[in-house]
Scaffold this active site. Structure first.
Site, PDB file in Angstrom:
ATOM      1  N   ALA A  47       0.805  -1.223   0.000  1.00 34.54           N
ATOM      2  CA  ALA A  47       0.000   0.000   0.000  1.00 34.54           C
ATOM      3  C   ALA A  47       0.837   1.271   0.000  1.00 34.54           C
ATOM      4  O   ALA A  47       0.327   2.360  -0.245  1.00 34.54           O
ATOM      5  CB  ALA A  47      -0.936  -0.009   1.211  1.00 34.54           C
ATOM      6  N   ARG A 102      10.795   7.234  -1.619  1.00 30.45           N
ATOM      7  CA  ARG A 102      12.205   7.294  -2.010  1.00 30.45           C
ATOM      8  C   ARG A 102      12.425   6.943  -3.486  1.00 30.45           C
ATOM      9  O   ARG A 102      13.524   7.062  -4.003  1.00 30.45           O
ATOM     10  CB  ARG A 102      13.028   6.336  -1.120  1.00 30.45           C
ATOM     11  N   LYS A 158       4.935   2.264  -5.911  1.00 31.48           N
ATOM     12  CA  LYS A 158       6.213   1.550  -6.020  1.00 31.48           C
ATOM     13  C   LYS A 158       6.067   0.137  -6.580  1.00 31.48           C
ATOM     14  O   LYS A 158       6.882  -0.304  -7.399  1.00 31.48           O
ATOM     15  CB  LYS A 158       6.905   1.495  -4.661  1.00 31.48           C
ATOM     16  N   ASP A 212       7.817  -4.909  -2.018  1.00 32.56           N
ATOM     17  CA  ASP A 212       8.983  -4.338  -2.712  1.00 32.56           C
ATOM     18  C   ASP A 212      10.183  -5.299  -2.716  1.00 32.56           C
ATOM     19  O   ASP A 212      11.309  -4.875  -2.837  1.00 32.56           O
ATOM     20  CB  ASP A 212       9.355  -2.962  -2.132  1.00 32.56           C
ATOM     21  N   GLY A 228      15.494  -2.677   9.647  1.00 36.12           N
ATOM     22  CA  GLY A 228      15.176  -2.976  11.039  1.00 36.12           C
ATOM     23  C   GLY A 228      16.233  -3.925  11.605  1.00 36.12           C
ATOM     24  O   GLY A 228      16.631  -4.875  10.935  1.00 36.12           O
ATOM     25  N   ASN A 287      16.227  -7.329   9.613  1.00 36.89           N
ATOM     26  CA  ASN A 287      14.959  -7.946   9.245  1.00 36.89           C
ATOM     27  C   ASN A 287      14.764  -7.838   7.736  1.00 36.89           C
ATOM     28  O   ASN A 287      14.880  -6.762   7.161  1.00 36.89           O
ATOM     29  CB  ASN A 287      13.851  -7.183   9.997  1.00 36.89           C
ATOM     30  N   TYR A 317       1.401  -1.494 -44.705  1.00 35.70           N
ATOM     31  CA  TYR A 317       0.584  -1.648 -43.503  1.00 35.70           C
ATOM     32  C   TYR A 317      -0.528  -2.654 -43.768  1.00 35.70           C
ATOM     33  O   TYR A 317      -1.353  -2.454 -44.662  1.00 35.70           O
ATOM     34  CB  TYR A 317      -0.036  -0.301 -43.087  1.00 35.70           C
ATOM     35  N   TYR A 361      -9.765   1.641 -41.508  1.00 35.11           N
ATOM     36  CA  TYR A 361     -10.501   2.466 -40.555  1.00 35.11           C
ATOM     37  C   TYR A 361     -11.187   3.598 -41.305  1.00 35.11           C
ATOM     38  O   TYR A 361     -10.526   4.373 -42.007  1.00 35.11           O
ATOM     39  CB  TYR A 361      -9.509   3.021 -39.532  1.00 35.11           C
ATOM     40  N   ARG A 386      -6.622   3.436 -61.362  1.00 29.39           N
ATOM     41  CA  ARG A 386      -5.818   4.662 -61.288  1.00 29.39           C
ATOM     42  C   ARG A 386      -6.096   5.434 -62.557  1.00 29.39           C
ATOM     43  O   ARG A 386      -6.534   4.850 -63.565  1.00 29.39           O
ATOM     44  CB  ARG A 386      -4.326   4.308 -61.180  1.00 29.39           C
TER      45      ARG A 386
END
Ligand code: UD1
Ligand code: CA
Length: 458
Positions: free
Chosen positions: A13, A18, A25, A106, A142, A174, A371, A392, A445
């Site tokens: 959460a 940092r 993160k 993390d 820790g 830790n 394409y 399209y 054409r």
């Protein structure tokens, strides 16, 4: 086998201040995978149920991981890792699991066997177990405090650590990976206090509380544990990503994949490569891509979630995403194969050809500047340079069908929906708006007129 007596809780959460990024993160990526994805994958190998505590940017985190969303728990205000676990605790109780594995979101490099080891410790009788690591410097981690007999007494966060009170720093820290027995921890989890330098509820204080209430606490020390330490800054992210990259590339080479200029090769953790595939760096192969034996990938190419079959050649500077290349296809240099591009056996796409939701039949060719979108090309058809499927109309997408053996002259615009029959020929420079019958010749054409040039003597 994932274990149904253990539920995993991933703490994800936090904002990750940092990291200096607006992105949560756990959405930062390593080799194309989010940190949360990597942690969840590790957790899923050992636990049947995975809960994730989300907060900062939770809507974005949810969008990126729809498959995990059922296990999401919202921590609306991030009041610390202990508070995050408290927020998920009702779901832990409801899960019926007897054990709860807690992982920091993390730590994407966390190896599943480290989780297994910790689970074993708890199965052997500990109420609160955590993984510790001995580092040359404790940094911002820790610190594990042990009594004269070596028993763990508490974890003290760096900010709150005072050698006068807690003894000299031993370097044992830790990792943030805990395994808890649900029943005894239920009695102490809500006793956490925020009376510390950060004013947060720390999960790490559970250790001291557990010791004080006579629970069995175990710290499992692990060697080489830098893989388990969290990623908090861009520099740590870069180091972790490089560590992961080098390990994956090395493992593929050891398994028989031929890799040139391997320092520049990036291979995602979900990619599968058959021994005998050949890659030349720099290149990136990510997502759930699969490359077969005898296929080759040239330099400066990126391949995401794509399949490249035996004998196919992806030359330099190609981009593939969700594309499928059958055996003996040749692509590039400089081909862009977007989602839904399918090339059947022996088909070829050359430079500056873009395909999207387009199928090239066996042996069909589009060699230059083309394409092909929402389009199906039959076997052996030849698509001339500069051909464009106009798929399209500004509102909807329409499809183009090109029959087997058809020949589309250069600089043709195929205005979809339109069909060119088998073995039909379309003259160069045509704008095709009507279907062309099988075996027909279409020229659309204006005719050339040659006039005398004014002001010039013959
Ligand atoms: C934490 C540990 C530290 C350990 C280190 C190992 C605490 C108090 N400290 O420190 O002992 O050495 O990990 O990497 O646990 N999070 C939430 N909600 C919150 C706060 C954090 O879900 O309210 C999540 C974060 O998103 C993160 C994880 O918890 O994924 C750890 O938080 P972080 O702030 O990175 O803790 P560290 O200071 O690294
Ligand atoms: Ca951290």
């Amino acid at each position: 086998m994932p274990d149904s007596t253990t539920v995993a809780v991933i703490l994800a959460a936090g904002k990750g201040t940092r990291m200096h990024s607006d992105k949560p993160k756990v959405l930062q990526t390593l080799l194309g995978e989010t940190m949360l994805r990597s942690v969840a994958t590790a957790a899923q190998t050992v636990c049947a149920q995975v809960l994730t505590v989300v907060g900062h940017g939770h809507d974005l985190v949810r969008k990126a991981h729809p498959d995990l969303a059922e296990g999401f728990v919202l921590q609306a205000e991030q009041m610390g890792t202990g508070h995050a676990l408290q927020t998920a605790w009702e779901r832990v109780r409801q899960s019926g699991a007897s054990h709860c594995l807690v992982l920091n979101g993390d730590t994407p490099l966390v190896p599943p066997e480290a989780l297994e080891d910790l689970l074993d410790a708890v199965r052997e009788g500990s109420d609160v177990a955590f993984l510790s690591a001995v580092l040359p410097s404790s940094g911002a981690f820790g610190r594990v405090v042990r009594g004269p007999g070596g028993d763990v007494l508490s974890i003290v966060e760096a900010k709150d650590y005072d050698p006068a009170t807690h003894g000299p720093d031993t370097g044992e820290v830790n990792t943030g990976l805990f395994c808890l027995r649900v029943a005894p921890v239920d009695n102490i989890l809500f006793d956490l206090s925020s009376a510390n330098k950060s004013g947060e509820f720390y999960i790490t204080d559970l250790v001291g509380l557990a010791v004080a209430s006579g629970l069995r606490v175990h710290a499992q020390r692990r060697e080489g544990a830098h893989e388990l330490m969290g990623i908090n800054s861009p520099l740590e992210l870069a180091h972790a990503e490089e560590h992961m990259r080098a390990g994956i590339v090395l493992a593929h080479m050891a398994a028989g994949v031929l890799i040139h200029q391997h320092h520049g090769v990036v291979i995602g953790p979900r990619v599968s490569l058959e021994p005998g595939a050949e890659l030349t760096g720099p290149c990136r192969i990510l997502g759930a891509s699969h490359i077969e034996r005898g296929a080759s990938v040239g330099a400066f190419t990126q391949i995401v979630d794509s399949r490249v079959s035996a004998g196919a050649e992806v030359r330099e500077h190609c981009h593939l995403e969700n594309a499928t290349l059958a055996a003996d296809v040749i692509a590039g240099p400089y081909a862009r194969l977007r989602p839904g591009a399918v090339l059947h056996q022996g088909a070829r796409v050359g430079n500056f050809v873009e395909m999207k939701k387009a199928v090239l039949g066996p042996g069909a060719k589009a060699s230059h500047l083309t394409y092909l979108g929402d389009c199906e090309v039959g076997a052996g058809a030849n698509i001339g340079a500069g051909t464009i499927t106009c798929n399209y109309d500004g509102v909807n997408k329409h499809t183009t069908q090109i029959g087997a053996g058809a020949f589309i002259g250069s600089n043709t615009a195929l205005v979809a929906p339109v069909t060119v029959g088998e073995k039909a020929l379309v003259g160069a420079g045509s704008v095709i708006t009507k279907d062309v019958p099988e075996g027909g010749l279409a020229i659309a054409r204006s005719k050339q007129t040659n006039l005398e040039r004014r002001g010039r003597k013959p």
